[in-house]
Design an enzyme around this catalytic site. Structure first.
Site, short mmCIF file in Angstrom:
data_model
loop_
_atom_site.label_atom_id
_atom_site.label_comp_id
_atom_site.label_asym_id
_atom_site.label_seq_id
_atom_site.Cartn_x
_atom_site.Cartn_y
_atom_site.Cartn_z
N GLY A 60 0.77 -1.18 0.04
CA GLY A 60 -0.08 0.13 -0.09
C GLY A 60 1.07 1.25 -0.04
O GLY A 60 1.88 1.13 0.39
N GLN A 65 2.71 9.95 2.09
CA GLN A 65 4.25 9.39 2.00
C GLN A 65 4.86 9.75 0.74
O GLN A 65 6.06 9.48 0.58
CB GLN A 65 4.01 7.66 1.88
N CYS A 110 6.94 -0.20 7.14
CA CYS A 110 6.30 1.02 6.69
C CYS A 110 7.33 1.60 5.43
O CYS A 110 8.57 1.74 5.99
CB CYS A 110 6.09 2.11 7.79
N LEU A 111 7.03 1.97 4.66
CA LEU A 111 7.92 2.48 3.50
C LEU A 111 8.57 3.68 3.98
O LEU A 111 9.60 4.09 3.33
CB LEU A 111 7.22 2.64 1.82
N HIS A 153 -3.81 0.54 7.74
CA HIS A 153 -2.15 0.93 7.97
C HIS A 153 -2.23 2.21 7.03
O HIS A 153 -1.78 3.41 7.26
CB HIS A 153 -1.23 0.23 7.52
N GLU A 154 -2.83 2.32 5.79
CA GLU A 154 -3.02 3.30 4.90
C GLU A 154 -3.90 4.60 5.47
O GLU A 154 -3.49 5.77 5.18
CB GLU A 154 -3.32 2.95 3.45
N HIS A 157 -2.21 6.77 7.88
CA HIS A 157 -1.18 7.64 6.99
C HIS A 157 -2.07 9.05 6.70
O HIS A 157 -1.54 9.90 6.76
CB HIS A 157 -0.63 7.18 5.81
O1 LIG Z 1 4.51 2.10 4.38
C1 LIG Z 1 3.04 1.69 3.90
O2 LIG Z 1 2.21 2.27 3.95
C2 LIG Z 1 3.21 0.45 2.98
C3 LIG Z 1 3.31 -0.63 3.93
C4 LIG Z 1 1.91 -1.13 4.25
C5 LIG Z 1 1.79 -2.25 5.40
C6 LIG Z 1 0.61 -2.61 5.62
C7 LIG Z 1 0.35 -3.66 6.51
C8 LIG Z 1 1.47 -4.09 7.22
C9 LIG Z 1 2.47 -3.59 7.13
C10 LIG Z 1 2.81 -2.45 6.04
C11 LIG Z 1 4.30 -1.71 3.68
O3 LIG Z 1 5.34 -1.34 2.96
S1 LIG Z 1 3.63 -2.85 2.52
C12 LIG Z 1 4.97 -4.28 2.67
C13 LIG Z 1 4.81 -4.85 3.61
C14 LIG Z 1 4.03 -6.16 3.77
C15 LIG Z 1 3.77 -6.88 4.57
C16 LIG Z 1 4.49 -6.53 5.91
C17 LIG Z 1 5.37 -5.43 6.05
C18 LIG Z 1 5.58 -4.99 4.99
NI NI Z 2 3.15 3.12 5.92
#
Ligand SMILES: O=C(O)C[C@@H](Cc1ccccc1)[C@H](O)SCc1ccccc1
Ligand code: NI
Length: 180
Positions: A60, A65, A110-111, A153-154, A157
């Site tokens: 996401g 971001q 999180c990115l 999560h989004e 943000h």
């Molecule tokens: O930073 C962001 O918003 C993207 C996040 C989204 C996310 C959603 C749920 C849980 C963790 C992160 C990540 O970059 S998506 C990549 C990811 C996927 C699974 C677990 C951790 C990170």
């Molecule tokens: Ni994030």
């Protein structure tokens, strides 16, 4: 195309702002930004492109971001049943949710956070989301499981909330109390 240098990292004030509603119908510029965010996700999950441009994989991405304080985010990921969920949401709103909670057993990332942060992030197990889509429709959809977690999560943000704000025992840098 969005690359990692466009992604704002923790400490930047835009990640702590409450993003503004997108004027409807969305402008061509807003639609182009959301399409670019969605393209980042598909690029980041393509091994060749991700390696070539050094992209961190993401499920996401929310507009704040990339420094745009507007209420829109993109999702592109498969769920537990290997079903693909690929959306661009504008002015999303969680209109109802389960009392039951869930969390990813390995925590979240999180990115915008270049470090691992341990701890469970409590999320609603099921949510109902209202939003406008990239295709110009207005949808009301129910989500559960991993997709529901990504969407929450989004959504956070868009409200200036980072995932570690929700980790009970976390007392590391940048933590903020949750808004009431
Ligand atoms: O930073 C962001 O918003 C993207 C996040 C989204 C996310 C959603 C749920 C849980 C963790 C992160 C990540 O970059 S998506 C990549 C990811 C996927 C699974 C677990 C951790 C990170
Ligand atoms: Ni994030």
């Amino acid at each position: 195309m969005i690359t990692m240098d466009r992604i704002v990292r923790e400490g930047h004030p835009v990640l702590r702002e409450v993003a503004k509603e997108v004027a409807l119908p969305p402008s061509n510029e807003d639609l182009a930004v959301l399409k670019e965010m969605h393209e980042y996700l598909t690029n980041s999950q393509d091994q060749a492109i991700a390696e070539k441009y050094d992209l961190r994989p993401g499920s996401g991405l929310a507009a704040p971001q990339i420094g745009v304080a507007k209420r829109m985010f993109a999702i592109h990921t498969t769920d537990e049943k290997d079903q693909l969920h690929s959306y661009g949401f504008i002015n999303p709103k969680i209109v109802s949710h389960s009392v039951e909670e869930t969390s990813l057993e390995n925590g979240e990332g999180c990115l915008s956070v270049d470090r691992p942060v341990e701890g469970l992030v409590p999320r609603h197990a099921r949510i109902t989301l209202d939003a406008h889509t990239l295709d110009g429709e207005h949808i009301r959809m129910r989500f559960r499981g991993y997709i529901a977690i990504v969407i929450q999560h989004e959504m956070d943000h868009l409200n200036g909330i980072m995932f570690y704000d929700r980790i009970e025992e976390y007392d590391g840098p940048h933590k903020r109390p949750l808004p009431i």
